[in-house]
Design a protein around this motif. Sequence first.
Motif, short mmCIF file in Angstrom:
data_model
loop_
_atom_site.label_atom_id
_atom_site.label_comp_id
_atom_site.label_asym_id
_atom_site.label_seq_id
_atom_site.Cartn_x
_atom_site.Cartn_y
_atom_site.Cartn_z
N SER A 152 0.85 -1.20 0.00
CA SER A 152 0.00 0.00 0.00
C SER A 152 0.88 1.25 0.00
O SER A 152 1.05 1.91 1.04
CB SER A 152 -0.92 0.01 1.22
N PRO A 153 1.45 1.60 -1.16
CA PRO A 153 2.39 2.73 -1.21
C PRO A 153 1.72 4.09 -1.38
O PRO A 153 2.40 5.10 -1.47
CB PRO A 153 3.23 2.39 -2.44
N VAL A 154 0.37 4.12 -1.42
CA VAL A 154 -0.32 5.38 -1.70
C VAL A 154 0.02 6.44 -0.66
O VAL A 154 0.33 7.60 -1.01
CB VAL A 154 -1.84 5.16 -1.77
N ASP A 155 -0.04 6.08 0.61
CA ASP A 155 0.23 7.04 1.67
C ASP A 155 1.64 7.60 1.54
O ASP A 155 1.86 8.82 1.68
CB ASP A 155 0.05 6.37 3.04
N PHE A 156 2.60 6.75 1.24
CA PHE A 156 3.98 7.19 1.05
C PHE A 156 4.09 8.16 -0.12
O PHE A 156 4.72 9.22 -0.03
CB PHE A 156 4.88 5.98 0.83
N LEU A 157 3.46 7.83 -1.24
CA LEU A 157 3.56 8.66 -2.44
C LEU A 157 2.90 10.01 -2.25
O LEU A 157 3.36 11.02 -2.80
CB LEU A 157 2.92 7.93 -3.63
#
Length: 271
Positions: free
Chosen positions: A183-188
């Motif tokens: 779930s890389p959305v938060d990081f991006l």
Amino acid sequence: MNEERAAGSLDYILRRDRQAVAACLLVVVVGAWLYILSGAGMGMSMLEMTHPPDTGMDMDMVMPQAWTPAYAVLMFFMWWIMMIAMMLPSATPTILLSAALNRRARTDTPPYGSAAFFTLGYLLAWAAFSLAAVLLQWLLEQAGLLSMLMESASRILSGLLLILAGAWQFTPYKNACLTHCQSPVDFLVRHRRPGNWGALMMGLHHGYYCLGCCWFLMALLFVGGVMNLYWIIGLAVFVYLEKTLTSGKWLSQIAGAALVVWGVVYVSGVA
């Protein structure tokens, strides 16, 4: 009406950008696999190293190579391009998402440059791993623990690598890195940096999360053979499933338990 038309135009642009970036990544992955399958400059194809021809020479024999600077560079690129072939497919969704977010933030600027720099940063993280892998390969060869096929010649070494790789699957750091990769959305969104330099740093950051998630699994190549076709494909498929399936964490822990049991059995001499 104008807002609907603008939204439709943006959707079209995002689809077009996604297709262009995905096509470029596909070319890189296919090129990396072709290089590895050809033997990565080793003089034998990967299939021949997986199933050595009968030349009368025992390929399981321990015979350390003469490590020249040219050979060390060859080994580095063998490892790095192998990591590109194995790891880039599982990173593709994150790269595409990063490109889409960049396009939404700057509709007047195509995302291709930032996507390329993000990918480069990601691959540089695996270049660092490749340097470490080459150093470990040299140390194991000098210690007489690797065969001519770059496969562990020690039951103890193989068993310990299996046990440690399995135990790593249960560590908090592995869980945190896997959660990021899934779930890389938060990081991006939270760590987005503008420009190509920012994209490079974000790709490097994401790459180190991926490295923390998978580095011990990649070390298992020393167990099955660094250029063993079945091990390379098997590990690449597992990493992709672990990161993309909703049940990836269960898969990770099941694999961890299996690796620990396999390692214990191997060290005990039963297998």
